[in-house]
Design a protein around this motif. Structure first.
Motif, PDB file in Angstrom:
ATOM      1  N   ALA A 144       0.806  -1.220   0.000  1.00  0.00           N
ATOM      2  CA  ALA A 144       0.000   0.000   0.000  1.00  0.00           C
ATOM      3  C   ALA A 144       0.838   1.268   0.000  1.00  0.00           C
ATOM      4  N   PHE A 152      -2.378   2.519  -8.643  1.00  0.00           N
ATOM      5  CA  PHE A 152      -3.526   2.410  -7.745  1.00  0.00           C
ATOM      6  C   PHE A 152      -4.829   2.660  -8.504  1.00  0.00           C
ATOM      7  N   ILE A 173      -4.367  -4.826  -2.910  1.00  0.00           N
ATOM      8  CA  ILE A 173      -3.433  -3.938  -2.198  1.00  0.00           C
ATOM      9  C   ILE A 173      -3.029  -4.648  -0.907  1.00  0.00           C
TER      10      ILE A 173
END
Length: 288
Positions: A144, A152, A173
């Motif tokens: 992350a 993302f 993630i």
């Protein structure tokens, strides 16, 4: 459950306290915790601790080319002992799952315990030369705090899950669990039930920024803390998670809860859902 900030803090704690030491005896108090048998856990004894690492919520110590990797799961924790008992623990007694003893260059003999509270025993330990051989590590998405904003955005566009589920799905993630996802969504002003693939570019940008800020702030507060204090430090920074019925520190509205199975999450209606109260599965199965 320890999430990425606590795992990073534990990683740095072990880097300071265990790296450079030699592994002594390894006591297994719960045989079920071991998920691998070759090499055996006894292969760690006598090896130098040369490094530490993490993969999502997995934490590992490198013992001269053989890794001890653990996933603490929901009720697990790592406890450091400056003066552990010399008597091996009795199997099946209490929360202790595994104890690793060390000899430090200064002549000290500390240890760490892996413990697990509750009746559902999910804490896992692997002994392996290759961390990627651990199936749950091999399935992880990007970390992350390592994923870029364009990556993302692509991950969010590529999943049909609700955003709460998307950012806690470790194959999408890695590192975020129930607690920090509540905080991230609150900061991003997004409903947990929003569909990840339908978020507009501004919402995705807010979500990415909130993820980085929430996790980075938690790491900054956690790193340097004694391992025993990390749980309390985690709770101290929450604005909505585990604060059902308390006022939101941003707008003053009451924090609400949705419960399902054996879990729950919290949110602020004013900040996240335009004032709308989400249906709770304890009262209704109609979640919209």
């Amino acid at each position: 459950m320890p999430e990425l900030p606590e795992i990073v803090a534990l990683e740095q704690f072990l880097a300071e306290h265990a790296v450079g030491a030699v592994v002594g005896r390894v006591d297994v108090a719960a045989l079920s915790v071991l998920k691998t048998f070759d090499p055996p856990v006894t292969a760690l004894s006598g090896r130098d601790v040369t490094g530490v690492g993490h993969w999502g919520k997995h934490l590992g110590i490198d013992c001269g080319g053989i890794w001890l990797i653990t996933h603490l799961s929901r009720g697990g924790w790592l406890r450091w002992l400056d003066e552990p008992s010399a008597t091996p623990p009795k199997p099946g007694k209490g929360p202790l799952a595994l104890r690793v003893h060390f000899f430090t260059p200064e002549g000290a003999t500390p240890a760490f315990d892996l413990t697990e509270a509750g009746t559902k025993k999910r804490l896992a330990v692997w002994i392996t030369a290759d961390p990627l051989s651990v199936p749950s590590i091999a399935r992880l998405g990007p970390d992350a705090l390592a994923v870029s904003e364009p990556e993302f955005a692509e991950l969010m566009r590529g999943t049909s899950q609700r955003v709460k589920n998307a950012i806690t799905d470790q194959s999408v993630i890695a590192g975020i669990g129930n607690a920090y996802s509540d905080e991230i969504l609150h900061t991003a002003k997004l409903s947990p039930f929003a569909t990840a693939s339908t978020l507009d570019p501004q919402q995705v940008a807010r979500l990415f920024s909130a993820m980085r800020a929430s996790l980075s702030d938690a790491i900054q507060r956690s790193v340097g803390q004694d391992a025993a204090r990390l749980k309390g430090e985690k709770r101290s920074g929450f604005q909505v998670h585990a604060r059902t019925g308390l006022p939101c520190p941003v707008c003053g509205d009451l924090v609400r809860e949705v419960a399902y199975a054996d879990k729950s999450f919290q949110y602020c209606p004013t900040c996240q859902t335009g004032g709308r109260i989400l249906a709770d599965r304890r009262m209704s199965r109609l979640l919209k």
